[in-house]
Design a protein around this motif. Structure first.
Motif, PDB file in Angstrom:
ATOM      1  N   GLY A  71       0.780  -1.233   0.000  1.00  0.00           N
ATOM      2  CA  GLY A  71       0.000   0.000   0.000  1.00  0.00           C
ATOM      3  C   GLY A  71       0.807   1.275   0.000  1.00  0.00           C
ATOM      4  O   GLY A  71       0.245   2.365   0.139  1.00  0.00           O
ATOM      5  N   LYS A  72       2.118   1.162  -0.159  1.00  0.00           N
ATOM      6  CA  LYS A  72       2.962   2.363  -0.165  1.00  0.00           C
ATOM      7  C   LYS A  72       2.942   3.021  -1.543  1.00  0.00           C
ATOM      8  O   LYS A  72       2.776   2.368  -2.560  1.00  0.00           O
ATOM      9  N   SER A  73       3.096   4.351  -1.550  1.00  0.00           N
ATOM     10  CA  SER A  73       3.128   5.085  -2.809  1.00  0.00           C
ATOM     11  C   SER A  73       4.420   4.781  -3.556  1.00  0.00           C
ATOM     12  O   SER A  73       5.498   4.738  -2.956  1.00  0.00           O
ATOM     13  N   LEU A  74       4.299   4.591  -4.847  1.00  0.00           N
ATOM     14  CA  LEU A  74       5.488   4.379  -5.663  1.00  0.00           C
ATOM     15  C   LEU A  74       6.064   5.708  -6.114  1.00  0.00           C
ATOM     16  O   LEU A  74       5.384   6.732  -6.121  1.00  0.00           O
ATOM     17  N   PHE A  75       7.313   5.675  -6.496  1.00  0.00           N
ATOM     18  CA  PHE A  75       8.000   6.877  -6.962  1.00  0.00           C
ATOM     19  C   PHE A  75       8.984   6.467  -8.042  1.00  0.00           C
ATOM     20  O   PHE A  75       9.341   5.298  -8.166  1.00  0.00           O
ATOM     21  N   THR A  76       9.406   7.417  -8.833  1.00  0.00           N
ATOM     22  CA  THR A  76      10.309   7.121  -9.937  1.00  0.00           C
ATOM     23  C   THR A  76      11.689   6.738  -9.426  1.00  0.00           C
ATOM     24  O   THR A  76      12.233   7.388  -8.536  1.00  0.00           O
ATOM     25  N   ILE A  77      12.246   5.666  -9.997  1.00  0.00           N
ATOM     26  CA  ILE A  77      13.599   5.230  -9.661  1.00  0.00           C
ATOM     27  C   ILE A  77      14.413   5.165 -10.944  1.00  0.00           C
ATOM     28  O   ILE A  77      13.949   4.650 -11.963  1.00  0.00           O
ATOM     29  N   SER A  78      15.626   5.719 -10.884  1.00  0.00           N
ATOM     30  CA  SER A  78      16.503   5.746 -12.056  1.00  0.00           C
ATOM     31  C   SER A  78      17.534   4.630 -11.988  1.00  0.00           C
ATOM     32  O   SER A  78      18.007   4.283 -10.903  1.00  0.00           O
ATOM     33  N   THR A  79      17.874   4.111 -13.152  1.00  0.00           N
ATOM     34  CA  THR A  79      18.926   3.100 -13.216  1.00  0.00           C
ATOM     35  C   THR A  79      19.683   3.242 -14.534  1.00  0.00           C
ATOM     36  O   THR A  79      19.091   3.546 -15.572  1.00  0.00           O
ATOM     37  N   ASN A  80      20.991   3.076 -14.473  1.00  0.00           N
ATOM     38  CA  ASN A  80      21.845   3.249 -15.652  1.00  0.00           C
ATOM     39  C   ASN A  80      21.896   1.988 -16.506  1.00  0.00           C
ATOM     40  O   ASN A  80      21.815   0.867 -15.994  1.00  0.00           O
ATOM     41  N   PHE A  81      22.081   2.198 -17.797  1.00  0.00           N
ATOM     42  CA  PHE A  81      22.275   1.100 -18.735  1.00  0.00           C
ATOM     43  C   PHE A  81      23.512   1.370 -19.586  1.00  0.00           C
ATOM     44  O   PHE A  81      23.713   2.476 -20.076  1.00  0.00           O
ATOM     45  N   SER A  82      24.327   0.349 -19.756  1.00  0.00           N
ATOM     46  CA  SER A  82      25.574   0.465 -20.513  1.00  0.00           C
ATOM     47  C   SER A  82      25.305   0.671 -22.003  1.00  0.00           C
ATOM     48  O   SER A  82      24.293   0.211 -22.550  1.00  0.00           O
ATOM     49  N   ARG A  83      26.238   1.336 -22.678  1.00  0.00           N
ATOM     50  CA  ARG A  83      26.156   1.535 -24.121  1.00  0.00           C
ATOM     51  C   ARG A  83      26.120   0.211 -24.878  1.00  0.00           C
ATOM     52  O   ARG A  83      25.609   0.135 -25.994  1.00  0.00           O
ATOM     53  N   LYS A  84      26.636  -0.860 -24.273  1.00  0.00           N
ATOM     54  CA  LYS A  84      26.699  -2.147 -24.956  1.00  0.00           C
ATOM     55  C   LYS A  84      25.310  -2.694 -25.305  1.00  0.00           C
ATOM     56  O   LYS A  84      25.160  -3.479 -26.231  1.00  0.00           O
ATOM     57  N   HIS A  85      24.297  -2.259 -24.564  1.00  0.00           N
ATOM     58  CA  HIS A  85      22.940  -2.711 -24.864  1.00  0.00           C
ATOM     59  C   HIS A  85      22.468  -2.207 -26.222  1.00  0.00           C
ATOM     60  O   HIS A  85      21.580  -2.808 -26.832  1.00  0.00           O
ATOM     61  N   PHE A  86      23.029  -1.097 -26.682  1.00  0.00           N
ATOM     62  CA  PHE A  86      22.497  -0.438 -27.870  1.00  0.00           C
ATOM     63  C   PHE A  86      23.239  -0.815 -29.143  1.00  0.00           C
ATOM     64  O   PHE A  86      22.964  -0.268 -30.210  1.00  0.00           O
ATOM     65  N   GLU A  87      24.183  -1.734 -29.037  1.00  0.00           N
ATOM     66  CA  GLU A  87      24.915  -2.171 -30.211  1.00  0.00           C
ATOM     67  C   GLU A  87      24.094  -3.190 -31.012  1.00  0.00           C
ATOM     68  O   GLU A  87      23.192  -3.834 -30.484  1.00  0.00           O
ATOM     69  N   ASN A  88      24.435  -3.285 -32.302  1.00  0.00           N
ATOM     70  CA  ASN A  88      23.802  -4.282 -33.186  1.00  0.00           C
ATOM     71  C   ASN A  88      22.278  -4.167 -33.220  1.00  0.00           C
ATOM     72  O   ASN A  88      21.556  -5.155 -33.212  1.00  0.00           O
ATOM     73  N   GLY A  89      21.829  -2.934 -33.232  1.00  0.00           N
ATOM     74  CA  GLY A  89      20.395  -2.690 -33.350  1.00  0.00           C
ATOM     75  C   GLY A  89      19.641  -2.630 -32.038  1.00  0.00           C
ATOM     76  O   GLY A  89      18.523  -2.136 -31.986  1.00  0.00           O
ATOM     77  N   GLY A  90      20.216  -3.160 -30.986  1.00  0.00           N
ATOM     78  CA  GLY A  90      19.577  -3.107 -29.677  1.00  0.00           C
ATOM     79  C   GLY A  90      18.340  -3.977 -29.543  1.00  0.00           C
ATOM     80  O   GLY A  90      17.615  -3.867 -28.545  1.00  0.00           O
ATOM     81  N   GLU A  91      18.098  -4.867 -30.503  1.00  0.00           N
ATOM     82  CA  GLU A  91      16.864  -5.664 -30.463  1.00  0.00           C
ATOM     83  C   GLU A  91      16.828  -6.619 -29.273  1.00  0.00           C
ATOM     84  O   GLU A  91      15.779  -6.816 -28.653  1.00  0.00           O
ATOM     85  N   ALA A  92      17.970  -7.226 -28.958  1.00  0.00           N
ATOM     86  CA  ALA A  92      18.012  -8.135 -27.813  1.00  0.00           C
ATOM     87  C   ALA A  92      17.720  -7.382 -26.517  1.00  0.00           C
ATOM     88  O   ALA A  92      17.027  -7.893 -25.619  1.00  0.00           O
TER      89      ALA A  92
END
Length: 200
Positions: free
Chosen positions: A23-44
């Motif tokens: 029942g607690k209110s949610l709030f925005t949480i940030s998390t980093n993602f490496s550039r490696k995720h975006f290689e080769n189209g990023g489809e995976a």
């Protein structure tokens, strides 16, 4: 690094699910993602994001995907594709370490960005450094003109908070607000601040 990024995302989603069920209110949480995720189209990467979110009853708007400005400078077409897809899924997108990339600002209009995070190197010597105050002021004004939220990183003193409030900075983070906390202490800390959730 790819597996580590998703391990962190899953931990966030597990805690958010627990807080939501209690029942607690949610709030925005940030998390980093490496550039490696975006290689080769990023489809995976995109497929894994879909699969991960499908496992939890959490709206993607509560998750802010952070990408460092240095990644933006590489002008990866794959990155643009991934950001557009993430935005369509409902995630918020933030540019971390803003001001350190030595890049063209053209990407600010090409990508679906929600927030600029001013690098702490520009905050550390404020309010005493005239040059740093000028840079921070310019970033805040630019963000406002582009209708982007602006967050200052590394805020540690009341003087820094007062300056940033005066300049119209939307958000701050740093030891001036809180040291890192174990997850079970976060809801009570949030409640003490009396802050309302950013998304209903």
């Amino acid at each position: 690094i790819k597996d580590l990024d998703f391990f962190i995302l899953e931990q966030l989603l597990k805690y958010m699910t627990k807080w939501k069920k209690s029942g607690k209110s949610l709030f925005t949480i940030s998390t980093n993602f490496s550039r490696k995720h975006f290689e080769n189209g990023g489809e995976a990467f995109l497929q894994r994001m879909h699969e991960t979110m499908d496992k939890y009853d959490i709206d993607p708007s509560y998750i802010e995907v952070e990408v460092t400005e240095s990644v933006m400078t590489e002008k990866l077409e794959d990155l643009k594709h991934c950001m557009i897809e993430l935005a369509q899924m409902g995630f918020r997108i933030a540019i971390d370490d803003f001001g350190t990339g030595y890049s063209s600002l053209a990407y600010l209009k090409r990508y679906p960005i929600d927030k600029l995070k001013i690098d702490r190197s520009f905050i550390t010597d404020t309010p005493h450094s005239v040059d740093d105050v000028a840079i921070v002021t310019a970033i805040i004004q630019m963000g406002r003109s582009l209708q982007l939220q602006v967050l200052a990183e590394g805020v540690e003193t009341a003087e820094q908070q007062a300056l940033l409030t005066h300049l119209g900075c939307d958000l701050v983070q740093g030891f001036g607000l809180s040291r890192p906390l174990p997850a079970h202490q976060v809801p009570s800390w949030w409640h003490r601040w009396g802050t309302q959730p950013l998304f209903a």
